[in-house]
Scaffold this motif. Sequence first.
Motif, PDB file in Angstrom:
ATOM      1  N   HIS A 245      -0.474  15.597  89.280  1.00 39.04           N
ATOM      2  CA  HIS A 245      -1.387  16.657  88.861  1.00 39.04           C
ATOM      3  C   HIS A 245      -1.069  17.060  87.416  1.00 39.04           C
ATOM      4  CE1 HIS A 245      -1.757  17.855  93.392  1.00 39.04           C
ATOM      5  NE2 HIS A 245      -2.330  16.693  93.099  1.00 39.04           N
ATOM      6  N   GLN A 246      -2.100  17.262  86.618  1.00 37.07           N
ATOM      7  CA  GLN A 246      -1.914  17.526  85.198  1.00 37.07           C
ATOM      8  C   GLN A 246      -2.036  19.012  84.900  1.00 37.07           C
ATOM      9  OE1 GLN A 246      -2.533  14.353  82.547  1.00 37.07           O
ATOM     10  NE2 GLN A 246      -4.369  13.678  83.604  1.00 37.07           N
ATOM     11  N   LEU A 247      -1.144  19.464  84.040  1.00 38.68           N
ATOM     12  CA  LEU A 247      -1.140  20.868  83.638  1.00 38.68           C
ATOM     13  C   LEU A 247      -1.979  20.981  82.372  1.00 38.68           C
ATOM     14  CD1 LEU A 247       0.197  23.508  84.613  1.00 38.68           C
ATOM     15  CD2 LEU A 247       2.011  23.093  82.930  1.00 38.68           C
ATOM     16  N   VAL A 248      -3.144  21.585  82.507  1.00 37.43           N
ATOM     17  CA  VAL A 248      -4.148  21.572  81.445  1.00 37.43           C
ATOM     18  C   VAL A 248      -4.230  22.923  80.753  1.00 37.43           C
ATOM     19  CG1 VAL A 248      -6.589  21.232  80.914  1.00 37.43           C
ATOM     20  CG2 VAL A 248      -5.480  19.813  82.652  1.00 37.43           C
ATOM     21  N   GLY A 249      -4.136  22.881  79.435  1.00 43.13           N
ATOM     22  CA  GLY A 249      -4.426  24.063  78.640  1.00 43.13           C
ATOM     23  C   GLY A 249      -5.864  23.988  78.161  1.00 43.13           C
ATOM     24  N   SER A 250      -6.603  25.080  78.307  1.00 41.91           N
ATOM     25  CA  SER A 250      -8.014  25.028  77.923  1.00 41.91           C
ATOM     26  C   SER A 250      -8.524  26.399  77.521  1.00 41.91           C
ATOM     27  CB  SER A 250      -8.873  24.476  79.070  1.00 41.91           C
ATOM     28  OG  SER A 250      -8.803  25.321  80.203  1.00 41.91           O
ATOM     29  N   LEU A 251      -9.462  26.373  76.609  1.00 45.78           N
ATOM     30  CA  LEU A 251     -10.132  27.584  76.153  1.00 45.78           C
ATOM     31  C   LEU A 251     -11.599  27.266  75.966  1.00 45.78           C
ATOM     32  CD1 LEU A 251      -9.986  30.536  74.981  1.00 45.78           C
ATOM     33  CD2 LEU A 251      -9.692  29.450  72.739  1.00 45.78           C
ATOM     34  N   ASN A 252     -12.456  28.097  76.517  1.00 51.71           N
ATOM     35  CA  ASN A 252     -13.904  27.917  76.374  1.00 51.71           C
ATOM     36  C   ASN A 252     -14.527  29.252  75.998  1.00 51.71           C
ATOM     37  OD1 ASN A 252     -14.504  25.040  77.551  1.00 51.71           O
ATOM     38  ND2 ASN A 252     -13.061  25.986  78.968  1.00 51.71           N
ATOM     39  N   VAL A 253     -15.072  29.343  74.790  1.00 48.98           N
ATOM     40  CA  VAL A 253     -15.698  30.580  74.328  1.00 48.98           C
ATOM     41  C   VAL A 253     -17.003  30.243  73.632  1.00 48.98           C
ATOM     42  CG1 VAL A 253     -13.537  31.875  74.078  1.00 48.98           C
ATOM     43  CG2 VAL A 253     -14.398  30.514  72.170  1.00 48.98           C
ATOM     44  N   PRO A 254     -17.999  31.118  73.694  1.00 45.40           N
ATOM     45  CA  PRO A 254     -19.243  30.877  72.956  1.00 45.40           C
ATOM     46  C   PRO A 254     -18.994  31.036  71.461  1.00 45.40           C
ATOM     47  CG  PRO A 254     -19.297  33.026  74.022  1.00 45.40           C
ATOM     48  CD  PRO A 254     -18.066  32.346  74.517  1.00 45.40           C
TER      49      PRO A 254
ATOM     50  N   GLU B  91      -5.941  34.727  54.988  1.00 42.61           N
ATOM     51  CA  GLU B  91      -6.361  34.760  56.386  1.00 42.61           C
ATOM     52  C   GLU B  91      -6.187  36.154  56.982  1.00 42.61           C
ATOM     53  OE1 GLU B  91      -5.432  30.251  58.020  1.00 42.61           O
ATOM     54  OE2 GLU B  91      -3.926  31.822  58.325  1.00 42.61           O
ATOM     55  N   ALA B  92      -7.036  36.449  57.965  1.00 42.94           N
ATOM     56  CA  ALA B  92      -6.927  37.707  58.690  1.00 42.94           C
ATOM     57  C   ALA B  92      -7.198  37.440  60.169  1.00 42.94           C
ATOM     58  CB  ALA B  92      -7.926  38.732  58.146  1.00 42.94           C
ATOM     59  N   LYS B  93      -6.475  38.133  61.043  1.00 40.56           N
ATOM     60  CA  LYS B  93      -6.707  37.960  62.473  1.00 40.56           C
ATOM     61  C   LYS B  93      -8.142  38.313  62.812  1.00 40.56           C
ATOM     62  CE  LYS B  93      -2.054  38.705  64.347  1.00 40.56           C
ATOM     63  NZ  LYS B  93      -1.228  39.531  65.264  1.00 40.56           N
ATOM     64  N   PHE B  94      -8.723  37.500  63.677  1.00 41.51           N
ATOM     65  CA  PHE B  94     -10.106  37.735  64.074  1.00 41.51           C
ATOM     66  C   PHE B  94     -10.150  37.910  65.596  1.00 41.51           C
ATOM     67  CE2 PHE B  94     -14.388  36.472  65.363  1.00 41.51           C
ATOM     68  CZ  PHE B  94     -15.171  37.188  64.461  1.00 41.51           C
ATOM     69  N   ARG B  95     -10.215  39.124  66.027  1.00 33.81           N
ATOM     70  CA  ARG B  95     -10.320  39.481  67.436  1.00 33.81           C
ATOM     71  C   ARG B  95      -9.160  38.920  68.257  1.00 33.81           C
ATOM     72  NH1 ARG B  95     -16.864  38.609  68.392  1.00 33.81           N
ATOM     73  NH2 ARG B  95     -17.517  40.086  66.782  1.00 33.81           N
ATOM     74  N   GLY B  96      -9.106  39.333  69.479  1.00 33.82           N
ATOM     75  CA  GLY B  96      -8.058  38.857  70.372  1.00 33.82           C
ATOM     76  C   GLY B  96      -8.651  37.980  71.460  1.00 33.82           C
ATOM     77  N   VAL B  97      -7.868  37.039  71.934  1.00 35.68           N
ATOM     78  CA  VAL B  97      -8.272  36.160  73.025  1.00 35.68           C
ATOM     79  C   VAL B  97      -7.219  36.262  74.122  1.00 35.68           C
ATOM     80  CG1 VAL B  97      -8.792  33.789  73.718  1.00 35.68           C
ATOM     81  CG2 VAL B  97      -9.430  34.587  71.425  1.00 35.68           C
ATOM     82  N   ALA B  98      -7.663  36.476  75.354  1.00 37.58           N
ATOM     83  CA  ALA B  98      -6.721  36.635  76.463  1.00 37.58           C
ATOM     84  C   ALA B  98      -5.888  35.374  76.636  1.00 37.58           C
ATOM     85  CB  ALA B  98      -7.481  36.946  77.745  1.00 37.58           C
ATOM     86  N   PRO B  99      -4.576  35.527  76.880  1.00 34.65           N
ATOM     87  CA  PRO B  99      -3.731  34.341  77.086  1.00 34.65           C
ATOM     88  C   PRO B  99      -4.055  33.648  78.406  1.00 34.65           C
ATOM     89  CG  PRO B  99      -2.488  36.339  77.526  1.00 34.65           C
ATOM     90  CD  PRO B  99      -3.814  36.774  76.971  1.00 34.65           C
ATOM     91  N   GLN B 100      -3.714  32.378  78.481  1.00 33.49           N
ATOM     92  CA  GLN B 100      -3.877  31.608  79.713  1.00 33.49           C
ATOM     93  C   GLN B 100      -2.507  31.481  80.371  1.00 33.49           C
ATOM     94  OE1 GLN B 100      -5.208  27.583  79.140  1.00 33.49           O
ATOM     95  NE2 GLN B 100      -5.485  27.183  81.326  1.00 33.49           N
TER      96      GLN B 100
END
Length: 393
Positions: free
Chosen positions: A349-358, A323-332
Amino acid sequence: MRQTTQLTWLATALAVGLGLGLAPVHAQKKDDKAAPPADPKQVLISAIVGATNEAMKGAAGTTVYNADPVTRSVVADPATTVEMTLAIDYLKASDNKIYAPFTVTVQPDAIGKGANFGAYIRLAPKGAVPPAAPPPLDPKAQKEKEKQDKKNKKKGKEAQDLAGQAVSGVEYPWEDYYDLTATPRGPGGPLTFSRPFSVAAGEYDAYIAVTVKDPAAVPGPVKIAVHKSTITVPDYWADTFQISSVFLANKVTPLAEVPSGEAQKLKPYVIGNLEVAKAVDGKFASADELSIFFIIYGVALGDDKKPDVTIEWQPFKKGPLGEAKFRGVAPQKLNSETLPPGFDVAQGHQLVGSLNVPVSAFEAGDYRLAVKVTDNKTGKSLTHDVAFTVAGS
């Protein structure tokens, strides 16, 4: 809360009928000729319940049974095999329950032609044995059950606050029956369907029974596939830092109107006001959107009643050398600066973790997304890996 429906009249039929295989076949009396014909749905459900009872005696896995309405017997059919899987996700519900949308995958044509299914789910305490014959249902009790059923359906129930049907005449933590049409997972692929259940945390033996409903089939034995597995339903009501199941989806869509009760069963992956289009096989095309969704429980709160959580996302691309790191994604970041002013866990109220990328941001290949959730107020961290594949153009 359990919901009972008109299917509870099966208790009497099951005591002597096909499902339990207890009664011998007797010669028909003259008076019986005037009796109305058996309800096909009753016969089908009785067969499914009987096959599930038989599966309770066996080991985990999928077994095919032949259910014969003439001899009132259910017999394992070792000559017929079928691939069948059960995938379950878990979230916190109401009333100390856990909400669990699940997806069943079935090999097509193994137990009959077509995608119209009679499907039954049962959750029994781990290690439970098949039930004895249930007592005949008192007509007065039946009316009371039907009356209560109507009341339950009229109640405005919270999302994920579900009730199952009393199908077998025996009290289980959960059981339900559905008439449904399964959908193929791609051309020539396996058939799938999804529904939810809601139970308290704990260990259960889960049973999924399916049979093909073919109106053109010749009357006679029906083939029923029953999948048995032992599951552990997590306790999200415990005061512990933890996360729900992590949903990998093609898209997460906000809804203006949220289904509940019976309507919720038809859209089990509506979570809160979000409809999650789950990517069951983890495969994406470049035109898709890759969405990750989960809920965080048991976080520490500051004097302002706000949490302070950081979610880190790191994709790794798999290759012949590892495996190799593939780009960086900004933290939430989920804290007093990023959450709405009125956010309050105590108010539900719910604490939601989410990531949406193309998906177009990724090259074709196989990936592992490492997710790390940190409660900055306690220093505790949780990790989870999500595998997915991006198809070539």
